[in-house]
Design an enzyme around this catalytic site. Structure first.
Site, PDB file in Angstrom:
ATOM      1  N   LYS A 114       1.314   7.954   4.092  1.00  0.00           N
ATOM      2  CA  LYS A 114       1.788   6.832   3.265  1.00  0.00           C
ATOM      3  C   LYS A 114       2.825   6.003   4.021  1.00  0.00           C
ATOM      4  O   LYS A 114       2.932   4.802   3.810  1.00  0.00           O
ATOM      5  CB  LYS A 114       2.342   7.332   1.931  1.00  0.00           C
ATOM      6  CG  LYS A 114       1.246   7.794   0.983  1.00  0.00           C
ATOM      7  CD  LYS A 114       1.700   7.815  -0.464  1.00  0.00           C
ATOM      8  CE  LYS A 114       0.524   8.112  -1.379  1.00  0.00           C
ATOM      9  NZ  LYS A 114       0.880   8.230  -2.784  1.00  0.00           N
ATOM     10  N   LYS A 195     -10.526   9.294   3.322  1.00  0.00           N
ATOM     11  CA  LYS A 195     -10.720   9.543   1.880  1.00  0.00           C
ATOM     12  C   LYS A 195     -10.657   8.222   1.104  1.00  0.00           C
ATOM     13  O   LYS A 195      -9.998   7.267   1.534  1.00  0.00           O
ATOM     14  CB  LYS A 195      -9.713  10.553   1.355  1.00  0.00           C
ATOM     15  CG  LYS A 195      -8.338  10.026   1.137  1.00  0.00           C
ATOM     16  CD  LYS A 195      -7.511  10.951   0.265  1.00  0.00           C
ATOM     17  CE  LYS A 195      -6.224  10.194  -0.069  1.00  0.00           C
ATOM     18  NZ  LYS A 195      -5.320  10.745  -0.954  1.00  0.00           N
ATOM     19  N   LYS A 198      -6.785   3.864  -2.906  1.00  0.00           N
ATOM     20  CA  LYS A 198      -6.635   2.447  -3.282  1.00  0.00           C
ATOM     21  C   LYS A 198      -5.857   1.650  -2.243  1.00  0.00           C
ATOM     22  O   LYS A 198      -5.801   0.429  -2.298  1.00  0.00           O
ATOM     23  CB  LYS A 198      -6.088   2.293  -4.690  1.00  0.00           C
ATOM     24  CG  LYS A 198      -4.701   2.601  -4.734  1.00  0.00           C
ATOM     25  CD  LYS A 198      -4.025   2.497  -6.009  1.00  0.00           C
ATOM     26  CE  LYS A 198      -2.695   3.150  -5.853  1.00  0.00           C
ATOM     27  NZ  LYS A 198      -2.447   4.159  -4.921  1.00  0.00           N
TER      28      LYS A 198
HETATM   29  P1  AMP Z   1      -2.820   9.811  -7.374  1.00  0.00           P
HETATM   30  O1  AMP Z   1      -3.444   8.471  -7.485  1.00  0.00           O
HETATM   31  O2  AMP Z   1      -2.234  10.085  -6.017  1.00  0.00           O
HETATM   32  O3  AMP Z   1      -1.880  10.103  -8.493  1.00  0.00           O
HETATM   33  O4  AMP Z   1      -4.002  10.871  -7.485  1.00  0.00           O
HETATM   34  C1  AMP Z   1      -4.494  11.317  -8.728  1.00  0.00           C
HETATM   35  C2  AMP Z   1      -5.429  12.473  -8.526  1.00  0.00           C
HETATM   36  O5  AMP Z   1      -6.624  12.008  -7.873  1.00  0.00           O
HETATM   37  C3  AMP Z   1      -4.867  13.591  -7.640  1.00  0.00           C
HETATM   38  O6  AMP Z   1      -5.235  14.847  -8.219  1.00  0.00           O
HETATM   39  C4  AMP Z   1      -5.560  13.400  -6.328  1.00  0.00           C
HETATM   40  O7  AMP Z   1      -5.679  14.612  -5.626  1.00  0.00           O
HETATM   41  C5  AMP Z   1      -6.926  12.862  -6.769  1.00  0.00           C
HETATM   42  N1  AMP Z   1      -7.563  12.038  -5.722  1.00  0.00           N
HETATM   43  C6  AMP Z   1      -7.082  10.889  -5.191  1.00  0.00           C
HETATM   44  N2  AMP Z   1      -7.936  10.400  -4.253  1.00  0.00           N
HETATM   45  C7  AMP Z   1      -8.983  11.274  -4.201  1.00  0.00           C
HETATM   46  C8  AMP Z   1     -10.204  11.330  -3.435  1.00  0.00           C
HETATM   47  N3  AMP Z   1     -10.518  10.381  -2.561  1.00  0.00           N
HETATM   48  N4  AMP Z   1     -11.042  12.370  -3.645  1.00  0.00           N
HETATM   49  C9  AMP Z   1     -10.747  13.347  -4.563  1.00  0.00           C
HETATM   50  N5  AMP Z   1      -9.611  13.346  -5.305  1.00  0.00           N
HETATM   51  C10 AMP Z   1      -8.737  12.339  -5.142  1.00  0.00           C
END
Ligand code: AMP
Length: 327
Positions: A114, A195, A198
């Site tokens: 990040k 991966k 966003k």
């Molecule tokens: P966040 O937007 O960082 O709060 O992520 C929310 C959830 O989505 C977390 O459990 C992450 O591990 C999961 N997540 C985010 N990106 C991915 C991805 N590309 N593949 C699988 N899980 C994801």
């Protein structure tokens, strides 16, 4: 007594398919299994570590809440709350700061990634993110935390901090375990070695994308020069990622998808996948729109959840203060 299960998502913009398949879809299945006492929250304090405009934040919070409900989280079955409405989360995070080794926190790969993505805003919150995450989890005695693979390292640190706290101040917290989905790491559509995230919106399918946008994104997704719809992560990362999406949404296994498209070319497969995604989220889109039309109803739902969460969190933080010898 049922084990506790807790997780959250940051309201940082629109929910993408990685968040859905890696987290939210699984939250709903786990809730509906009836095997857990479930808590799901909106990680709004975490989301302040990324650039944002205050005028957008409340919309992002309501939008994510609407996604939670449209996907099937149910306030009658789960406690749904907003992180910043629970003061004890932040208090515990400060206390955990004081037992977190700097060196250990410096190893977190998400902070390193990040920091590259947002080089002009490398703030301390971004660095100490896993400490707040630990507070979120252990405050509610969560036995299980359903997350995507990117959170495994953070949860490992949570386990270390929990052991350390318990050893030094007496048994207070439960060591949380991660629960991964079958799609712990969905890859970007236009860069299948990375991966889906966003920070690279071109490679994301957002759950509220229009059918035309979804079709365009899938038809132009990076594949390879081959023709066979076959899962091979090393040689065919792009097509394998698309097969993973197809399998997850159709609840088939990878072999079943390969069989279904045996002898078909990529274009036929991609068209079917675009249709499948559109169908899967068509109800979600409608429900989300309806929910967003009455924000006061959405706020009432979290008010109830906040009350329940605060009761548990306040009891725990009082115990923690006792253990620390605070007056
Ligand atoms: P966040 O937007 O960082 O709060 O992520 C929310 C959830 O989505 C977390 O459990 C992450 O591990 C999961 N997540 C985010 N990106 C991915 C991805 N590309 N593949 C699988 N899980 C994801």
């Amino acid at each position: 007594m049922k084990p506790n299960l807790l997780s959250g998502i940051q309201p940082t913009g629109r929910l993408h398919l990685g968040n859905y398949l890696g987290a939210l879809d699984n939250f709903v299945k786990l809730q509906n299994s009836g095997r857990y006492n479930c808590f799901f929250f909106i990680a709004d304090l975490h989301s302040l570590t990324e650039d944002f405009k205050p005028k957008d934040k409340s919309k992002q919070i309501l939008s994510l809440l609407a996604d939670y409900l449209a996907a099937g989280l149910n306030p009658k079955k789960s406690t749904i709350f907003i992180q910043s409405h629970i003061p004890a989360n932040s208090e515990l995070a400060w206390i955990l700061n004081t037992i977190t080794p700097f060196g250990e926190l410096s190893r977190m790969t998400q902070f390193k990634d990040k920091s590259k993505d947002q080089a002009s805003n490398i703030n301390i919150g971004l660095f100490s993110y896993p400490i707040l995450m630990t507070a979120d989890v252990i405050l509610y005695d969560a036995n299980f935390v359903p997350v995507g693979e990117d959170q495994i390292q953070h949860l490992e640190l949570s386990r270390t901090l929990t052991r350390k706290f318990n050893k030094r101040f007496g048994k207070t917290f439960i060591e949380p375990q991660p629960l991964l989905t079958e799609v712990p790491r969905l890859m970007s559509l236009n860069n299948p070695d990375k991966k889906m995230s966003k920070s690279q919106p071109q490679g994301c399918i957002f759950v509220d994308d229009s059918p035309a946008t979804i079709k365009k994104k899938i038809m132009t997704a990076t594949t390879d020069s081959g023709i066979e719809v076959k899962y091979d992560l090393k040689k065919k990362a792009g097509i394998s990622n698309l097969i993973t999406i197809y399998a997850a949404l159709s609840e088939k296994n990878i072999k079943g998808v390969e069989k279904e498209f045996k002898g078909e070319n990529y274009s036929v497969f991609k068209k079917s996948l675009a249709n499948l995604i559109n169908q899967h989220f068509s109800d979600h889109r409608k429900k989300k729109k309806q929910l967003l039309a009455s924000p006061s109803k959405l706020k009432r739902i979290t008010n109830q959840g906040d009350k329940k969460a605060n009761k548990i969190a306040n009891a725990k933080i009082n115990k923690v203060k006792d253990q620390l010898g605070l007056l």
